[in-house]
Design a protein around this motif. Sequence first.
Motif, mmCIF file in Angstrom:
data_model
loop_
_atom_site.group_PDB
_atom_site.id
_atom_site.type_symbol
_atom_site.label_atom_id
_atom_site.label_comp_id
_atom_site.label_asym_id
_atom_site.label_seq_id
_atom_site.Cartn_x
_atom_site.Cartn_y
_atom_site.Cartn_z
ATOM 1 N N THR A 1 -96.245 33.660 -62.398
ATOM 2 C CA THR A 1 -95.567 33.261 -61.171
ATOM 3 C C THR A 1 -96.320 32.123 -60.517
ATOM 4 O O THR A 1 -97.510 31.934 -60.769
ATOM 5 C CB THR A 1 -95.495 34.451 -60.191
ATOM 6 N N LEU A 2 -95.613 31.359 -59.697
ATOM 7 C CA LEU A 2 -96.272 30.309 -58.922
ATOM 8 C C LEU A 2 -96.786 30.853 -57.594
ATOM 9 O O LEU A 2 -97.620 30.233 -56.943
ATOM 10 C CB LEU A 2 -95.290 29.159 -58.660
ATOM 11 N N THR A 3 -96.258 32.011 -57.179
ATOM 12 C CA THR A 3 -96.615 32.570 -55.879
ATOM 13 C C THR A 3 -98.072 33.024 -55.885
ATOM 14 O O THR A 3 -98.512 33.713 -56.801
ATOM 15 C CB THR A 3 -95.685 33.750 -55.548
ATOM 16 N N ARG B 1 -87.805 21.432 -54.768
ATOM 17 C CA ARG B 1 -88.631 22.298 -55.616
ATOM 18 C C ARG B 1 -89.883 22.748 -54.888
ATOM 19 O O ARG B 1 -90.256 23.921 -54.926
ATOM 20 C CB ARG B 1 -89.030 21.562 -56.902
ATOM 21 N N GLU C 1 -88.560 31.060 -57.657
ATOM 22 C CA GLU C 1 -89.069 30.557 -58.927
ATOM 23 C C GLU C 1 -87.927 30.015 -59.770
ATOM 24 O O GLU C 1 -86.777 30.415 -59.624
ATOM 25 C CB GLU C 1 -89.813 31.677 -59.645
ATOM 26 N N ARG D 1 -97.787 23.152 -62.320
ATOM 27 C CA ARG D 1 -96.799 22.440 -61.515
ATOM 28 C C ARG D 1 -96.248 21.303 -62.331
ATOM 29 O O ARG D 1 -97.006 20.540 -62.917
ATOM 30 C CB ARG D 1 -97.466 21.899 -60.244
ATOM 31 N N ILE E 1 -91.498 28.173 -65.823
ATOM 32 C CA ILE E 1 -92.750 27.633 -65.291
ATOM 33 C C ILE E 1 -93.450 26.819 -66.382
ATOM 34 O O ILE E 1 -93.951 25.718 -66.129
ATOM 35 C CB ILE E 1 -93.635 28.785 -64.762
ATOM 36 N N GLU F 1 -90.561 26.666 -53.976
ATOM 37 C CA GLU F 1 -91.717 27.350 -54.564
ATOM 38 C C GLU F 1 -92.680 27.851 -53.488
ATOM 39 O O GLU F 1 -93.275 28.914 -53.633
ATOM 40 C CB GLU F 1 -92.412 26.426 -55.568
ATOM 41 N N ARG F 2 -92.797 27.106 -52.406
ATOM 42 C CA ARG F 2 -93.670 27.582 -51.340
ATOM 43 C C ARG F 2 -93.113 28.851 -50.692
ATOM 44 O O ARG F 2 -93.860 29.672 -50.175
ATOM 45 C CB ARG F 2 -93.871 26.488 -50.285
ATOM 46 N N CYS G 1 -98.038 28.758 -51.809
ATOM 47 C CA CYS G 1 -96.816 29.459 -52.183
ATOM 48 C C CYS G 1 -96.960 30.912 -51.753
ATOM 49 O O CYS G 1 -97.789 31.649 -52.301
ATOM 50 C CB CYS G 1 -96.580 29.371 -53.690
ATOM 51 N N PRO H 1 -87.915 32.878 -65.074
ATOM 52 C CA PRO H 1 -88.990 32.130 -64.410
ATOM 53 C C PRO H 1 -90.274 31.971 -65.226
ATOM 54 O O PRO H 1 -90.860 30.884 -65.234
ATOM 55 C CB PRO H 1 -89.222 32.937 -63.128
#
Lengths: 441, 441
Positions: free
Chosen positions: B340-342, A30, A39, B440, B20, A34-35, B370, B16
């Motif tokens: 988004t996590l980015t 994960r 997603e 996270r 999340i 994610e990096r 990310c 996504p």
Amino acid sequence: MANPPQAPRGMRDFLPDRMILRHHVTGVFRGVFERYGFEPLDTPAVEYAETLEGKYGEEADKLIYKFEDRGGRRVGLRYDLTVPLARVVAQYPDLPKPFKRYQIAPVWRAERPQKGRYREFWQCDADTVGSTSMLADAEILAVVYTALRELGFPQFVMRLNNRKILKGVAAFAGVPEGEEASVLRSVDKLDKVGEVGVRTELLEKGFGEDVVGRLFELLAPEASGDVLARLRTQLVDNAEAQDGIGELEQVREYLGALGVPEAFCRIDLAMVRGLDYYTGPIFETVVEEPRIGSITGGGRYDHLIGIFSGRDIPAVGSTLGLERIVDVMEALGLFPAAKTLTRVLVTVFDTAAAPESLRLAAELRAAGVCAEVYLAEKGGFRKQLAYANAKGIPLVALLGPDEIARREVTLRNMADGSQESVARGEVVGRLRGEVVGRLRG
Amino acid sequence: MANPPQAPRGMRDFLPDRMILRHHVTGVFRGVFERYGFEPLDTPAVEYAETLEGKYGEEADKLIYKFEDRGGRRVGLRYDLTVPLARVVAQYPDLPKPFKRYQIAPVWRAERPQKGRYREFWQCDADTVGSTSMLADAEILAVVYTALRELGFPQFVMRLNNRKILKGVAAFAGVPEGEEASVLRSVDKLDKVGEVGVRTELLEKGFGEDVVGRLFELLAPEASGDVLARLRTQLVDNAEAQDGIGELEQVREYLGALGVPEAFCRIDLAMVRGLDYYTGPIFETVVEEPRIGSITGGGRYDHLIGIFSGRDIPAVGSTLGLERIVDVMEALGLFPAAKTLTRVLVTVFDTAAAPESLRLAAELRAAGVCAEVYLAEKGGFRKQLAYANAKGIPLVALLGPDEIARREVTLRNMADGSQESVARGEVVGRLRGEVVGRLRG
């Protein structure tokens, strides 16, 4: 029900000691996904049967678990995570593209159970939808590389090939049009049955000596030099093969820029991958020891989504096989030794003393320490120490009437049986350090 | 297949932006479960039909998805996580007890789909097997309290009751033996249909005015004073009820020691919980706003495991309902805003410049940021900025020929469109800070 019932044949329970390892692996996945900007996506375990059928090839279709829904609709358990992704992309046409998702989830196949083959197993997939660029293919390979390195794999080989090259090779060798798939299915067995076995099978299938001979000439691994350069010359007249060769050259360049060392990649022309839907670069990862088959597998599939959406949408991705990766890591000793996540057991002397134990445990947990309280108001310390021992809990905080009166706690190290008295007010500070080094997904 | 296929009726994809949020919640749950000494377990989605049947009550049994395995064995999709746990405990008798496990997994019920009711939904369960002590019950409630507080819930009420008290109340009110279950099923509807509705239903079922009257006298919520003290006097001759009252008193004391404030707990004698298998304390959590029913539910079930193992093994646990908790958190605005996590999109100018972009992204990822690379070698910066905007990525690292020549990167803040030039060597240090505050699990 005298005999205790079992988990269904070919399916498994994962008890805590196994789950801790699996969480460690999926946690690393994960983080890496994610990096790289992938997603999370989740889809139902159940899909309509027509979503699943006709995507994997005839043999695979027979392995789909199918049944009827309440409303009499034919449904099935998902066979992989790629077809559900394709269905999602078609169902939600407004998803921004490229759409990069990962999914970590079980899939079901009605296989005959055998060692290492299960009817329920987990896949960990990263896919990019909506990009024709080899940037996307290289990124998927970089994800695989980074994930395996982060898990501690010292060595592995990511084999690369391209379905376009394979088609070019088949054409050049003289395989009649429409029979490439049959040839590739035989070539795919090279690892299992060796060159002689594949030659025999191809001859039995009716291909000529000359065809089979040319095939092996082209697919032979390179003793030295660049296999792609050699093929460029040999297949000079085949536009599709030239295209495929160019794609792999570009993937190699991008992998270098992404920091993936060349030693971890190898062009392997005899690597085919089983599934029908691949159209371009294909890849899989193998380790030398233990010999267990591929631990990741994937490739480009530019037409699969079109089956659902009515227009082709390019896609590329890879599965990381959780079960095999865990097996290899165990064989290589890559897991930290830990039967439990719990760092300390707080004893309970009796009903009157129990609240003291609960208060200590609450403070430890608030400080981030995984702490258990022994869940009985009687039983004696010997029984409680035996429990800590059976569970593999490394520390016990003994809290008897003497300790409570003196505002102390006796800390016992279960590894060597040593004990020391610690002032009640200092216990949490002392144990906070115990959190480090734990496995955590 | 002109119309794109859909997810099956009553089942959902989690795209996504939803995933999340769900990962955020399950991540908090896992952390809390593990700090309390619960360890992960996973079981197959499929169980033999006889494992599932006859455990939940007649109505529920009809909702189990059943089909035939390859070998003609009747199997079904799990209906909850408690029965599989009971099966596991029976199948592996050597598991050290108390056995404390958590499981976060989907379950399936062939319900008629409606708002908030799905055919596939996730449960997050923590259970303790092998302890009769109220320490175990209190601990489960403390887990629920800690998890909800850690998610940011400002207020909620954990309703407590005890099946032993309910049986005592029914006996005292004059409910004939063997008809308690029918009475309790009606009482369970109090929240939905109100006192008048329940009274009517009980009278229609044939219970006398006097029985129904006494029932409501006993079950009435307390205007002031301690409901347990009142019941102790009223049910003085009923040993089972006295036992149940003592259990709840002890749970209250232990909850105090565990740091759970009284304001978050309430004895609610009219709270029944639907499932057949509860035997002692039962609990559920409700929030005032939005009114959505219970968001957690559980209790003690000391006989369920005995059905499988042939001897009673005590157990207590709770489910946290992922879907409702996510819904409530959204309604209360408890989620950080993040599509988004980015954190950053690295642009790609053209094929020649692409490796520079890949190198920058690789450095960012190695530093834990990310980072996405735009996955096309052409398209222009305008299109790439539009992609970042559509995805909700907050920063774009522009890397054109000018920047590359000057060893610089132009950082664009997508919120306000501001840009600044940063030396190439300083970009990673600058963006490392961007990792904080992300969601996270």
